[in-house]
Design an enzyme around this catalytic site. Structure first.
Site, PDB file in Angstrom:
ATOM      1  N   SER A 142      24.682  26.076  65.375  1.00  0.00           N
ATOM      2  CA  SER A 142      25.441  26.969  66.564  1.00  0.00           C
ATOM      3  C   SER A 142      25.744  28.543  66.017  1.00  0.00           C
ATOM      4  O   SER A 142      26.788  28.295  65.221  1.00  0.00           O
ATOM      5  CB  SER A 142      25.131  27.100  67.716  1.00  0.00           C
ATOM      6  OG  SER A 142      26.364  28.091  68.487  1.00  0.00           O
TER       7      SER A 142
ATOM      8  N   TYR B 164      23.003  34.854  67.892  1.00  0.00           N
ATOM      9  CA  TYR B 164      23.281  35.091  68.751  1.00  0.00           C
ATOM     10  C   TYR B 164      23.353  36.427  68.581  1.00  0.00           C
ATOM     11  O   TYR B 164      23.952  36.681  66.995  1.00  0.00           O
ATOM     12  CB  TYR B 164      24.457  35.232  69.758  1.00  0.00           C
ATOM     13  CG  TYR B 164      23.973  33.633  70.628  1.00  0.00           C
ATOM     14  CD1 TYR B 164      23.420  33.830  71.506  1.00  0.00           C
ATOM     15  CD2 TYR B 164      25.560  32.760  69.772  1.00  0.00           C
ATOM     16  CE1 TYR B 164      23.206  32.793  72.090  1.00  0.00           C
ATOM     17  CE2 TYR B 164      25.196  31.985  70.719  1.00  0.00           C
ATOM     18  CZ  TYR B 164      24.445  31.784  71.874  1.00  0.00           C
ATOM     19  OH  TYR B 164      23.903  30.436  72.977  1.00  0.00           O
TER      20      TYR B 164
ATOM     21  N   THR C 200      17.700  33.012  69.970  1.00  0.00           N
ATOM     22  CA  THR C 200      17.994  32.772  71.182  1.00  0.00           C
ATOM     23  C   THR C 200      18.152  34.337  72.236  1.00  0.00           C
ATOM     24  O   THR C 200      18.764  35.082  71.688  1.00  0.00           O
ATOM     25  CB  THR C 200      19.688  32.241  71.596  1.00  0.00           C
ATOM     26  OG1 THR C 200      19.578  30.922  71.002  1.00  0.00           O
ATOM     27  CG2 THR C 200      20.062  32.145  73.242  1.00  0.00           C
TER      28      THR C 200
ATOM     29  N   LYS D  13      13.759  31.351  70.775  1.00  0.00           N
ATOM     30  CA  LYS D  13      14.496  30.603  72.152  1.00  0.00           C
ATOM     31  C   LYS D  13      14.505  30.585  72.995  1.00  0.00           C
ATOM     32  O   LYS D  13      15.814  32.031  73.243  1.00  0.00           O
ATOM     33  CB  LYS D  13      15.889  29.445  71.223  1.00  0.00           C
ATOM     34  CG  LYS D  13      16.028  28.513  72.088  1.00  0.00           C
ATOM     35  CD  LYS D  13      17.151  27.534  71.462  1.00  0.00           C
ATOM     36  CE  LYS D  13      17.857  26.262  72.254  1.00  0.00           C
ATOM     37  NZ  LYS D  13      18.343  26.996  73.174  1.00  0.00           N
TER      38      LYS D  13
ATOM     39  N   HIS E  22      17.459  27.532  78.390  1.00  0.00           N
ATOM     40  CA  HIS E  22      19.129  27.256  77.959  1.00  0.00           C
ATOM     41  C   HIS E  22      19.558  26.217  78.631  1.00  0.00           C
ATOM     42  O   HIS E  22      20.190  25.642  78.855  1.00  0.00           O
ATOM     43  CB  HIS E  22      19.992  28.624  78.323  1.00  0.00           C
ATOM     44  CG  HIS E  22      20.950  28.851  77.527  1.00  0.00           C
ATOM     45  ND1 HIS E  22      20.541  29.588  76.081  1.00  0.00           N
ATOM     46  CD2 HIS E  22      21.648  28.554  77.324  1.00  0.00           C
ATOM     47  CE1 HIS E  22      21.365  29.894  75.783  1.00  0.00           C
ATOM     48  NE2 HIS E  22      22.646  28.893  75.950  1.00  0.00           N
TER      49      HIS E  22
END
Length: 415
Positions: free
Chosen positions: A141, A164, A190, A287, A311
């Site tokens: 992440s 992100y 994402t 995603k 999510h």
């Protein structure tokens, strides 16, 4: 012969005919004793709930709103039954497959999860090592508590970096370059977080990252002393990839809503995919796709794969269960990209169902966090081994020896 073996031999001789009974070898490791009682994801979840402070457990376990979507993700798997075929040669069941053109031992990807070290001090390092041993990809992440480089240094397995798309594009491009230089094979963008979902468990508990060490934390720590000791004696927990960058690195306690409000960009459009392609030559995975229409757009924007994901039910409550979308999405994209299913997987049989419906792989997050909380790195190993055993057993029982042969024909019609 060990002292224990010698003792057993003498005891059997003394017992005479009763000596035919096998005496169980004692397990002196508390961790292994604990894990020996966990034979499923549900068991690991129960152990995690006992071992973590309630606020930390709710952070990894909870969803948005009334948690309807979170429960629907799991229920979608339970609603589908198999159509077992018999008298098939399943003497050698092969759970291996390919994902993005490379082999995997099972069609599983470990999903990106933020702030993993609040579960266990080894955090992302433990998960990456376990994934490498299991021969499956691990997605790190952006909000990880170990850096891109730290994770790459302990893993010789397949690594993806989850991105992100923050407001500060210069920072994002630097993160992408670091992932490239560290040998990550894919970016996982994402796309379902223009704002943060309303996660009411976190709101009720005033949950922050990192957890505030106040009266409530101290009282909860008395009930969970092993977690409290590890938390208080480990190095400080920060957002390792952006530490010292002035964008909020987790060194001061902040609410998730506050952090996301500062960093995330709700004005994003599909142009972000082209921007990312200009900065990255490897594979791109989107995603957070939740409709057939967006799956088609992802193919038109030349994504290499998409993750059908809500999510884990942590963003929009009442979003569709991911498995329910699969038949229509697979038909619509017509093989132009690979499709991964995220959310609700709790059994190896769930993996089989998703692949039978057209998933190239499944992605899971909560289950490995339960394993990490229950038994550290060994707990993640145990989880992945259990899923592979369950998957192989399910395939044998439905009469399918190879992952590549799975199809909707192995599932009963839902009407």
């Amino acid at each position: 012969m060990s002292k224990y073996d010698g003792f057993v031999a003498r005891l059997r001789k003394a017992l005479g005919p009763l000596g035919v009974f096998q005496l169980a070898r004692p397990e002196f490791s508390p961790q292994r004793r604990r894990l020996s009682r966990a034979v499923s994801v549900a068991d690991l979840r129960r152990l995690a709930r006992r071992r973590l402070p309630r606020g930390v457990f709710d952070y990894i376990d909870g969803g948005a709103g009334d948690e309807l979507t979170m429960r629907a993700n799991q229920a979608a798997y339970g609603a589908r039954t198999f159509a077992p075929r018999v008298l098939r040669d399943v003497g050698q069941v092969d759970t291996s497959s390919t994902l993005l053109g490379e082999p995997v031992a099972t069609p599983i990807v470990l999903a990106p999860t933020g702030f993993t070290r609040i579960v266990h001090p080894d955090g992302e390092l433990a998960v990456a090592r376990a994934a490498a041993r299991a021969q499956i990809p691990y997605s790190l992440s952006t909000l990880s508590t170990r850096s891109i480089e730290e994770v790459a240094s302990v893993s010789d397995g397949r690594l993806w970096f989850q991105v992100y798309p923050w407001r500060d594009r210069r920072l994002v491009s630097e993160l992408v370059a670091r992932a490239r230089d560290a040998g990550y094979e894919a970016l996982c963008l994402t796309v379902d977080t223009p704002v943060l979902g309303r996660r009411e468990r976190d709101i009720r508990r005033g949950f922050t990252l990192p957890p505030k060490v106040g009266l409530v934390t101290l009282l909860d720590g008395m009930v969970h002393p092993s977690w409290a000791w590890r938390f208080l004696t480990s190095e400080p927990i920060v957002f390792a990839n952006v530490a010292g960058r002035g964008v909020g690195d987790g060194s001061d306690a902040v609410s998730l809503a506050e952090y996301v409000g500062r960093q995330f960009d709700p004005t994003l459009t599909w142009d972000i995919v082209g921007w990312l392609r200009d900065h990255w030559e490897g594979r791109i995975v989107l995603k957070g796709i939740q409709t057939v229409e967006d799956a088609v757009l992802a193919a038109e924007h030349e994504a290499d794969a998409i993750v059908i994901s809500n999510h884990g039910g942590r963003q929009l409550d009442s979003a569709p269960a991911t498995l329910d979308l699969f038949p229509a999405v697979v038909d619509a994209v017509e093989g132009r990209l690979e499709v991964i299913c995220d959310g609700g997987v709790r059994r190896g049989s769930d993996v089989v169902k998703a692949v039978a419906l057209g998933a190239r792989a499944v992605m899971l997050g909560r289950p490995y966090l339960y394993g990490l909380a229950a038994g550290g790195e060994t707990g993640v190993d145990e989880l992945l081994a259990t899923l592979q055993v369950e998957m192989a057993q399910t395939m044998a029982l439905i009469g399918c020896a190879r992952v590549g042969d799975l199809s909707p024909a192995y599932l009963a019609s839902t009407g």
